[in-house]
Design a protein around this motif. Structure first.
Motif, PDB file in Angstrom:
ATOM      1  N   LYS A 193      -0.324   4.512   4.701  1.00  0.00           N
ATOM      2  CA  LYS A 193      -0.844   3.857   5.901  1.00  0.00           C
ATOM      3  C   LYS A 193      -1.358   4.939   6.841  1.00  0.00           C
ATOM      4  O   LYS A 193      -0.626   5.874   7.176  1.00  0.00           O
ATOM      5  CB  LYS A 193       0.239   3.018   6.592  1.00  0.00           C
ATOM      6  CG  LYS A 193       0.619   1.764   5.825  1.00  0.00           C
ATOM      7  CD  LYS A 193       1.571   0.881   6.634  1.00  0.00           C
ATOM      8  CE  LYS A 193       1.898  -0.408   5.876  1.00  0.00           C
ATOM      9  NZ  LYS A 193       2.775  -1.305   6.666  1.00  0.00           N
ATOM     10  N   PHE A 252      -5.148   1.651   8.837  1.00  0.00           N
ATOM     11  CA  PHE A 252      -5.813   1.369   7.561  1.00  0.00           C
ATOM     12  C   PHE A 252      -4.803   1.533   6.441  1.00  0.00           C
ATOM     13  O   PHE A 252      -4.121   2.562   6.349  1.00  0.00           O
ATOM     14  CB  PHE A 252      -6.998   2.316   7.336  1.00  0.00           C
ATOM     15  CG  PHE A 252      -7.766   2.013   6.079  1.00  0.00           C
ATOM     16  CD1 PHE A 252      -8.780   1.065   6.078  1.00  0.00           C
ATOM     17  CD2 PHE A 252      -7.463   2.672   4.889  1.00  0.00           C
ATOM     18  CE1 PHE A 252      -9.487   0.777   4.914  1.00  0.00           C
ATOM     19  CE2 PHE A 252      -8.162   2.390   3.722  1.00  0.00           C
ATOM     20  CZ  PHE A 252      -9.178   1.440   3.731  1.00  0.00           C
ATOM     21  N   GLU A 253      -4.707   0.534   5.581  1.00  0.00           N
ATOM     22  CA  GLU A 253      -3.763   0.560   4.472  1.00  0.00           C
ATOM     23  C   GLU A 253      -4.487   0.953   3.194  1.00  0.00           C
ATOM     24  O   GLU A 253      -5.527   0.370   2.851  1.00  0.00           O
ATOM     25  CB  GLU A 253      -3.092  -0.796   4.302  1.00  0.00           C
ATOM     26  CG  GLU A 253      -2.258  -1.215   5.515  1.00  0.00           C
ATOM     27  CD  GLU A 253      -1.553  -2.550   5.308  1.00  0.00           C
ATOM     28  OE1 GLU A 253      -1.984  -3.317   4.413  1.00  0.00           O
ATOM     29  OE2 GLU A 253      -0.576  -2.815   6.024  1.00  0.00           O
ATOM     30  N   ARG A 268     -10.522  -1.467  -4.664  1.00  0.00           N
ATOM     31  CA  ARG A 268     -10.034  -2.069  -3.423  1.00  0.00           C
ATOM     32  C   ARG A 268     -10.207  -1.109  -2.253  1.00  0.00           C
ATOM     33  O   ARG A 268     -10.536  -1.538  -1.144  1.00  0.00           O
ATOM     34  CB  ARG A 268      -8.567  -2.461  -3.555  1.00  0.00           C
ATOM     35  CG  ARG A 268      -8.017  -3.005  -2.245  1.00  0.00           C
ATOM     36  CD  ARG A 268      -6.768  -3.804  -2.375  1.00  0.00           C
ATOM     37  NE  ARG A 268      -6.398  -4.356  -1.080  1.00  0.00           N
ATOM     38  CZ  ARG A 268      -5.360  -5.170  -0.870  1.00  0.00           C
ATOM     39  NH1 ARG A 268      -4.593  -5.534  -1.886  1.00  0.00           N
ATOM     40  NH2 ARG A 268      -5.092  -5.627   0.339  1.00  0.00           N
ATOM     41  N   PHE A 269      -9.963   0.172  -2.462  1.00  0.00           N
ATOM     42  CA  PHE A 269     -10.165   1.184  -1.423  1.00  0.00           C
ATOM     43  C   PHE A 269     -11.599   1.078  -0.892  1.00  0.00           C
ATOM     44  O   PHE A 269     -11.839   0.990   0.325  1.00  0.00           O
ATOM     45  CB  PHE A 269      -9.899   2.568  -2.011  1.00  0.00           C
ATOM     46  CG  PHE A 269      -9.928   3.701  -1.020  1.00  0.00           C
ATOM     47  CD1 PHE A 269     -10.013   3.508   0.357  1.00  0.00           C
ATOM     48  CD2 PHE A 269      -9.855   5.015  -1.479  1.00  0.00           C
ATOM     49  CE1 PHE A 269     -10.037   4.576   1.251  1.00  0.00           C
ATOM     50  CE2 PHE A 269      -9.885   6.099  -0.601  1.00  0.00           C
ATOM     51  CZ  PHE A 269      -9.982   5.866   0.763  1.00  0.00           C
ATOM     52  N   GLN A 270     -12.551   1.045  -1.793  1.00  0.00           N
ATOM     53  CA  GLN A 270     -13.960   0.959  -1.396  1.00  0.00           C
ATOM     54  C   GLN A 270     -14.263  -0.363  -0.713  1.00  0.00           C
ATOM     55  O   GLN A 270     -14.922  -0.396   0.334  1.00  0.00           O
ATOM     56  CB  GLN A 270     -14.842   1.134  -2.643  1.00  0.00           C
ATOM     57  CG  GLN A 270     -16.334   1.157  -2.353  1.00  0.00           C
ATOM     58  CD  GLN A 270     -17.143   1.535  -3.587  1.00  0.00           C
ATOM     59  OE1 GLN A 270     -16.666   2.265  -4.447  1.00  0.00           O
ATOM     60  NE2 GLN A 270     -18.362   1.043  -3.683  1.00  0.00           N
ATOM     61  N   THR A 271     -13.754  -1.449  -1.271  1.00  0.00           N
ATOM     62  CA  THR A 271     -14.002  -2.779  -0.699  1.00  0.00           C
ATOM     63  C   THR A 271     -13.400  -2.910   0.700  1.00  0.00           C
ATOM     64  O   THR A 271     -14.020  -3.480   1.608  1.00  0.00           O
ATOM     65  CB  THR A 271     -13.411  -3.861  -1.621  1.00  0.00           C
ATOM     66  OG1 THR A 271     -14.037  -3.779  -2.906  1.00  0.00           O
ATOM     67  CG2 THR A 271     -13.654  -5.249  -1.050  1.00  0.00           C
ATOM     68  N   ASP A 272     -12.190  -2.381   0.877  1.00  0.00           N
ATOM     69  CA  ASP A 272     -11.531  -2.468   2.188  1.00  0.00           C
ATOM     70  C   ASP A 272     -12.292  -1.664   3.241  1.00  0.00           C
ATOM     71  O   ASP A 272     -12.387  -2.075   4.413  1.00  0.00           O
ATOM     72  CB  ASP A 272     -10.096  -1.956   2.093  1.00  0.00           C
ATOM     73  CG  ASP A 272      -9.180  -2.936   1.374  1.00  0.00           C
ATOM     74  OD1 ASP A 272      -9.594  -4.083   1.129  1.00  0.00           O
ATOM     75  OD2 ASP A 272      -8.034  -2.536   1.046  1.00  0.00           O
ATOM     76  N   LEU A 273     -12.844  -0.521   2.849  1.00  0.00           N
ATOM     77  CA  LEU A 273     -13.642   0.270   3.784  1.00  0.00           C
ATOM     78  C   LEU A 273     -14.919  -0.475   4.176  1.00  0.00           C
ATOM     79  O   LEU A 273     -15.301  -0.497   5.359  1.00  0.00           O
ATOM     80  CB  LEU A 273     -13.994   1.618   3.164  1.00  0.00           C
ATOM     81  CG  LEU A 273     -12.874   2.659   3.093  1.00  0.00           C
ATOM     82  CD1 LEU A 273     -13.326   3.855   2.262  1.00  0.00           C
ATOM     83  CD2 LEU A 273     -12.451   3.117   4.484  1.00  0.00           C
ATOM     84  N   PRO A 315       0.829  -1.193   0.000  1.00  0.00           N
ATOM     85  CA  PRO A 315       0.000   0.000   0.000  1.00  0.00           C
ATOM     86  C   PRO A 315       0.870   1.252   0.000  1.00  0.00           C
ATOM     87  O   PRO A 315       1.933   1.274   0.630  1.00  0.00           O
ATOM     88  CB  PRO A 315      -0.792  -0.108   1.296  1.00  0.00           C
ATOM     89  CG  PRO A 315       0.112  -0.887   2.203  1.00  0.00           C
ATOM     90  CD  PRO A 315       0.805  -1.880   1.321  1.00  0.00           C
ATOM     91  N   ALA A 356     -15.399  -3.666   4.120  1.00  0.00           N
ATOM     92  CA  ALA A 356     -15.043  -4.817   4.959  1.00  0.00           C
ATOM     93  C   ALA A 356     -14.812  -4.395   6.409  1.00  0.00           C
ATOM     94  O   ALA A 356     -15.158  -5.127   7.348  1.00  0.00           O
ATOM     95  CB  ALA A 356     -13.798  -5.495   4.400  1.00  0.00           C
ATOM     96  N   ALA A 357     -14.251  -3.226   6.610  1.00  0.00           N
ATOM     97  CA  ALA A 357     -13.966  -2.743   7.964  1.00  0.00           C
ATOM     98  C   ALA A 357     -15.200  -2.143   8.624  1.00  0.00           C
ATOM     99  O   ALA A 357     -15.331  -2.186   9.863  1.00  0.00           O
ATOM    100  CB  ALA A 357     -12.845  -1.714   7.915  1.00  0.00           C
TER     101      ALA A 357
END
Length: 528
Positions: A99, A107-108, A115-120, A96, A122-123
């Motif tokens: 950080k 958050f990375e 992926r930015f949207q998906t990672d958010l 990434p 997921a969290a």
């Protein structure tokens, strides 16, 4: 060429050699065969794009820590390739590339918008709908920004941003976050890059934040060999058309006759410091609206908004910072770093983080909020390792020494810089045990350093503050590219609508388009 031997007559004079002026000079020289004079007060041209070295081994960039939208096909890349004649190569940062470090989570950020949207999500799965809408909204706001700058050479009016979101009560980033999100950790993460424009969420226009986030959706990039290659690539393009770059020279006044600029009066800053006048029907100021209207346009020349500008500046102070430059004896990769940026915060409340930005200097606690960067890990040509530690502060902390001469500010000032260096090293050692052992060289740059070399009041690094009032054209007309003086134009971040190298570059494009009075240049650039 000596100061006395430089020609007096030009097609265009650019004040300052930052990214805005360099963009104007390069485009007008390349596409319009204009003879350009660029005047720079620093002994090294390039503004915040320039680099410096110590011990002939350690190299740092002053203002370029990373730039977005430099992927192939990105507009910033297309424009940069045009103004440098593809003279600068760009390295994509390791992923990434950012950080965001908080006391309770990290958050990375990867250079992939999906992926930015998906990672958010997921969290923070409970806020999926709001997160999805956020990405749609930032893209709309950024598109409005870009379209207006390219088609109108001006940022949209504040009312345009408000109507676009369908809620006139949403003005600031904080407004948007509070209306749409619940979890304070999520709000904090979304605002983590506020250091790139220097304002907390309550002070920053949502659209400015949106443009910044979109700018980095496809990752961060670094100029191979350092940012100094930007000026090195542009310089010959100016000189090929009989243009000149004068460094160590300060413009003292813009010359005006019958409400039209005819040139500038400038002083060489070494030796006997001779003064000369240089003439051109067009003068482009890249040193900011404040300096242009309050220092260079004579007081005898009536500017209706001059007092309003002074009031704005007093009310909305610009972002200033401290930078600690570190030369390292070993690669920081041994601590797990791969070249990514670290935004480290004391809490998830950015209003509190911003309000406490000065507290650490005179306390025993480590620095609470900082940006950590490793130029040598971003640049494949770097032979020796370096790091930057940057944190915001108030310029007023250095008021006791602001009237003193560079390098001669006394023992108290040097003691304060030593204290700042110790606190920075202490903070890094606490978080990354053993880091102190690889530090070989330390240098501290303060707001006074910035002011000395750039001339920006309070050592500002981003121009006038990107608060909502800035985009209210009725209240803040001094941000317009075209000035009340015929032939005088603004460029750089104050004209570009957003801070940073890319914002200054867009300001340069806007100024060039306004000078030419048509958009054929934009079509020609896109065809390059």
């Amino acid at each position: 060429m000596k100061f006395e031997e430089v020609d007096s007559q030009y097609d265009v004079i650019c004040i300052g050699s930052g990214m805005g002026s360099l963009t104007v000079a390069s485009l007008l020289a390349q596409f319009e065969n204009k003879k350009i004079l660029v005047i720079e007060r620093h002994f090294q041209a390039g503004g915040f794009t320039h680099a410096f070295s110590r011990k002939n081994r350690f190299h740092w960039d002053v203002g370029i820590h990373y730039i977005g939208d430099m992927q192939t096909g990105g507009f910033s890349r297309t424009l940069m390739d045009t103004i440098t004649h593809k003279g600068v190569d760009w390295q994509r940062m390791a992923e990434p590339f950012e950080k965001f470090v908080y006391p309770n989570r990290t958050f990375e950020l990867f250079g992939d918008p999906q992926r930015f949207q998906t990672d958010l999500i997921a969290a923070f799965p409970k806020e999926e709908t709001a997160i999805t809408q956020y990405f749609a909204d930032i893209k709309k706001a950024a598109a409005l920004f870009g379209k207006s700058m390219m088609m109108k050479s001006s940022a949209p009016d504040l009312s345009a941003f408000q109507s676009q979101l369908g809620n006139s009560n949403i003005v600031s980033l904080k407004d948007y976050l509070d209306v749409n999100f619940v979890d304070p950790d999520l709000k904090a993460i979304l605002a983590s890059q506020w250091g790139d424009y220097g304002l907390p969420p309550s002070k920053c226009l949502f659209a400015t934040h949106a443009a910044l986030v979109v700018h980095y959706l496809n990752g961060g990039y670094y100029p191979i060999g350092g940012g100094g290659n930007i000026f090195k690539s542009i310089k010959p393009l100016i000189e090929e058309k009989s243009g000149q770059i004068l460094d160590t020279t300060e413009v003292k006044e813009i010359l005006i006759q019958n409400k039209q600029t005819i040139g500038v009066r400038a002083q060489f800053l070494r030796g006997k410091q001779p003064i000369r006048e240089f003439y051109a029907p067009i003068v482009v100021s890249g040193i900011g609206a404040w300096n242009t209207y309050n220092s260079l346009v004579p007081e005898s020349e009536p500017i209706q908004f001059r007092e309003a500008l002074r009031s704005f500046y007093k009310r909305e102070k610009m972002a200033t910072s401290i930078c600690v430059y570190l030369g390292l004896s070993e690669s920081p990769a041994k601590f797990g770093f791969a070249g990514e940026n670290h935004w480290i915060f004391a809490s998830n409340d950015h209003e509190k983080n911003f309000a406490s930005r000065n507290d650490w200097i005179f306390s025993e606690s480590p620095i609470g909020n900082l940006y950590l960067s490793f130029p040598s890990l971003k640049d494949p040509l770097a032979e020796h390792h370096t790091a930057d530690v940057i944190t915001f502060c108030d310029a007023s902390l250095f008021d006791p020494w602001k009237e003193q001469i560079w390098k001669k500010r006394g023992e108290d000032y040097e003691a304060l810089k030593e204290r700042i260096a110790r606190k920075a090293i202490q903070t890094l050692e606490t978080r990354f045990p053993g880091f102190e052992k690889i530090i070989e060289y330390v240098e501290v740059s303060t707001a006074l350093t910035n002011q000395h070399f750039t001339g920006h009041p309070d050592g500002a690094i981003y121009g006038l503050a990107c608060v909502p009032e800035r985009y209210d054209k009725a209240k803040s007309p001094w941000f317009e590219v075209e000035t009340p003086i015929k032939g005088l134009y603004l460029t750089g971040v104050d004209a570009g609508g957003s801070p940073g190298i890319a914002g200054a570059m867009m300001g340069g494009l806007a100024s060039t388009l306004k000078i030419l009075g048509n958009k054929n240049l934009l079509k020609r650039i896109l065809k390059e």
